[in-house]
Design an enzyme around this catalytic site. Structure first.
Site, PDB file in Angstrom:
ATOM      1  CG  ASP A 147      22.177  46.102  -9.876  1.00  0.00           C
ATOM      2  OD1 ASP A 147      20.895  45.687  -9.840  1.00  0.00           O
ATOM      3  OD2 ASP A 147      22.760  47.121  -9.996  1.00  0.00           O
ATOM      4  CD  GLU A 170      14.658  47.161 -17.544  1.00  0.00           C
ATOM      5  OE1 GLU A 170      15.446  46.805 -16.713  1.00  0.00           O
ATOM      6  OE2 GLU A 170      13.395  46.725 -17.138  1.00  0.00           O
TER       7      GLU A 170
END
Length: 739
Positions: free
Chosen positions: A61, A50
């Site tokens: 995040d 990724e």
């Protein structure tokens, strides 16, 4: 699924291996590190990579990946670099599948079709887009990905019920079979090295139940080999082995990002080898790994109408504005919130309680006031104020805070979080929570905590916990980001009282509905309606007709949408919103562009931020710009999607006022009317006076005076070069000690 991704998962299965999915942020620590990192990750055991697309406002995040994005962006990494990195890595021999992982605005800025064509051309295999749920993906991104043979990977989480899991599986299989990414816990990305044994056991069981449900849903659609990978909190080899018992792959991100930041590419490779068990070794004569054609053919079971129906209701009218662009973890809560608001907003008892609190706690109805001396000064139209600054806590924010706090109780949630810029929403939420015995946590940008120290103290005195936000520009948008991270983590116990008419559906609707009391009262007061649904015995001092023009300031836009909502259908009433022009407006006097403003509707372009599609101040590659306004409450790079729709259809005009013009308007109104307005409505007051001068004396302008200026006095004093000694002598003893 792309050929490469299908082949890799098949090869892993045939060799008894759990696929290892490694995440690294593009451009971190430097742009020069990315291609070597991709090659090293494959060499040391990554089966899938990724590649994180850096984004300025990553709502899901954790600290490690957010910090990496900040470094990458400061280092000059832009979206097109991500494609260039993969192209170069392929040229140097990279063979494993690569998925771009990021936030929708990055891809939207480049164009969905253009993105997918370009990604396919350089050897990218698909996308994981954190804030693009299935309903929104089906509009544009999924068809574009499928047309280019790319996978669009949906997410599932512990909060995903059977309906959403079935939807994720359908999205993963149509039009091209792909895979599903399961978030193993509620929260943001990051290490969980200190997780208690009982918590880990519960997490594993909960995650296994989600994976099993995905497989059952896939089997109903005739697919028995849909890959399911698990991520979040995996930092050790033992974690990989634990998830290997039921998942096809494990995703590791924060651990790798931390290692590459501290020890470079070699350190990242070392941790990949440790966690993955090393590169895939073919031991049983496995095939090339390409699944049978039947499994890869396009199978789209949904009609065009079915594809559209899920998300269309989240937009305003037929516009592109609005939507629900959020992590999967939040989807069920938003569905519940939408259903709850639809129920309670029409419930007679709920409405009666809200009306009682508007009267007894907030102090409504707030009056309208003919500003005769200001009118005389301008020499044109009559200027009338809707005096919402007289509401309890000093601004309109209390209407929304009280209403959503009542709604939270109906939802069974006793923990409240909020964001605030100027502090008024934070104070209002703290007051509402104190009254209703709710826990209150307020996120506020560190810059704004300095600008609004008095409001911070007021919140604390009301029992709220104020959390300074030190990431990003340390202003309102960053406070929203941090509040969203909290909500993702604590969704089961917490309600987020968003402070403006922004965010994902249904928040803009809820805020508009709760603030519509402003416009409804003002309209009835203008018409002297003493009876009827919005009438009141005291409504006798209005002009006796509708105003010719209604004006309000616009940051996120809650006071404005509340004021405008009552007049939208009155086509003869001109509606004007006023944004923060900052130092010079979007352009300096010599015509050069500047970013020292917050005039989103004047200078912005369409994008996605904080859950909705609207106008944003952003770079060409979709990074959110830092903004400026003397007013903390208007210092925001986006705007409520309803305002975006009203601009697009032409019903509302949007203008801007500069810092100096707002300061001058504040002084004029204070000295002419004895009313000290907040900096936010002072922007609208400047435009009000400018327009009034051009109108005739028989015309009427109504402005929503949405906040009072007490909170701004220290800030205004500094702007005027006045020093106020806040270390005051409070007692006789203090004075005696000084002397």
């Amino acid at each position: 699924m792309s050929e490469r991704l299908a082949a890799r998962f098949t090869a892993c299965r045939e060799n008894g291996r759990t696929a290892f999915v490694a995440f690294v942020t593009a451009g971190y620590p430097t742009k020069a590190d990315t291609v070597p990192a991709l090659l090293e990750l494959e060499k040391q055991g990554a089966d899938v990579i990724e590649l994180g697309v850096p984004f300025s406002d990553p709502m899901a995040d954790g600290s490690a990946i957010e910090a990496a994005s900040v470094v990458a962006i400061k280092g000059g990494t832009i979206y097109s670099d991500c494609l260039a990195f993969v192209k170069e890595a392929r040229a140097q021999g990279l063979t494993v599948p690569v998925l771009l992982m990021g936030y929708y605005n990055s891809f939207l800025a480049a164009g969905c079709e253009e993105t997918c064509k370009a990604c396919a051309a350089v050897g990218i295999d698909g996308f994981i887009i954190v804030d693009l749920p299935c309903e929104e993906a089906w509009r544009a991104m999924a068809p574009a990905a499928a047309a280019n043979g790319l996978s669009l990977v949906p997410l599932a989480s512990p909060t995903s019920g059977p309906e959403r899991i079935a939807q994720a599986v359908e999205c993963a299989m149509n039009p091209i079979p792909g895979m599903v990414y399961v978030v193993s816990l509620l929260g943001v990305t990051g290490a969980r090295d200190t997780e208690a044994a009982a918590a880990k056991t519960l997490r594993l069981a909960e995650c296994k139940a989600v994976v099993d449900s995905i497989r059952e849903a896939a089997a109903k659609l005739g697919c028995t080999n849909l890959p399911v990978v698990v991520g979040f909190g995996i930092t050790k080899r033992e974690h990989v082995l634990e998830f290997s018992a039921f998942a096809d792959g494990c995703v590791v991100g924060s651990k790798i990002v931390t290692e590459i930041g501290s020890g470079g590419v070699a350190a990242a490779g070392k941790v990949v080898r440790e966690l993955s068990g090393g590169p895939l070794v073919v031991t049983n004569g496995a095939s090339k790994g390409v699944e049978p054609p039947l499994k890869r053919q396009k199978v789209d079971l949904r009609s065009e109408e079915e594809k559209k129906k899920h998300a269309d209701k989240w937009n305003f009218n037929n516009s592109v504005f609005g939507g629900r662009f959020i992590p999967e973890t939040l989807m069920v809560a938003h569905n519940e919130l939408e259903a709850a608001w639809a129920k309670w907003k029409v419930d007679p008892e709920f409405k009666a309680e809200l009306a009682r609190l508007r009267r007894d706690f907030i102090g409504g109805p707030t009056p309208i006031y003919h500003a005769k001396r200001l009118t005389e000064l301008c020499g044109g139209a009559q200027i009338w104020f809707k005096r919402e600054e007289l509401a309890h806590t000093g601004a309109h924010k209390i209407n929304n805070a009280v209403g959503q706090a009542l709604l939270a109780i109906k939802l069974g949630k006793k923990r409240i979080i909020a964001e605030t810029g100027a502090g008024q929403h934070g104070v209002a939420t703290a007051a509402a929570c104190a009254m209703l015995d709710l826990e209150c946590i307020v996120y506020m940008g560190e810059v704004d905590t300095e600008r609004q120290k008095l409001n911070c103290f007021r919140m604390a005195e009301l029992g709220a916990t104020v959390v300074p936000v030190t990431s990003g520009s340390r202003t309102l948008k960053d406070a929203v980001n941090e509040a969203l991270r909290d909500w993702v983590t604590n969704i089961r116990t917490t309600h987020y009282i968003i402070g403006s008419a922004v965010g994902p559906h249904p928040f803009p609707d809820i805020v508009r509905d709760l603030q519509s009391v402003i416009g409804n009262e003002a309209r009835a007061q203008c018409l002297n309606q003493t009876t009827g649904a919005m009438g009141h015995p005291t409504f006798t001092n209005g002009p006796g007709r509708l105003p010719d023009c209604v004006i309000a300031c616009v940051g996120g836009g809650s006071n404005a949408i509340g004021m405008f909502s009552a007049f939208i259908d009155d086509k003869e009433v001109r509606l004007v919103g006023v944004e923060a022009g900052g130092v010079h407006g979007p352009w300096t006097p010599d015509g050069k562009e500047t970013d020292k403003h917050s005039a989103t509707l004047t200078k912005g372009t369409i994008g996605v931020l904080h859950g909705s599609r609207t106008y944003l101040l952003q770079t060409p590659d979709g990074q959110i710009k830092e903004t400026h306004s003397i007013s903390a409450g208007l210092d925001y790079p986006g705007v409520g999607p309803q305002h975006a729709a009203l601009k697009a259809c032409g019903r509302v005009e949007y203008m801007y006022t500069t810092d100096s013009q707002a300061l001058e308007a504040m002084r004029l109104v204070s000295r002419k009317e004895g009313i000290v307005p907040a900096l936010e409505p002072s922007h609208a007051l400047h435009t009000t006076m400018e327009l009034a001068r051009k109108m005739t004396k028989d015309q009427i302008i109504m402005i929503n005076l949405c906040g009072r200026g007490d909170k701004d006095m220290l800030h205004v004093a500094k702007a005027r070069g006045v020093t106020i000694d806040t270390d005051v002598l409070l007692t006789k003893d203090d004075v005696a000690a000084k002397n």
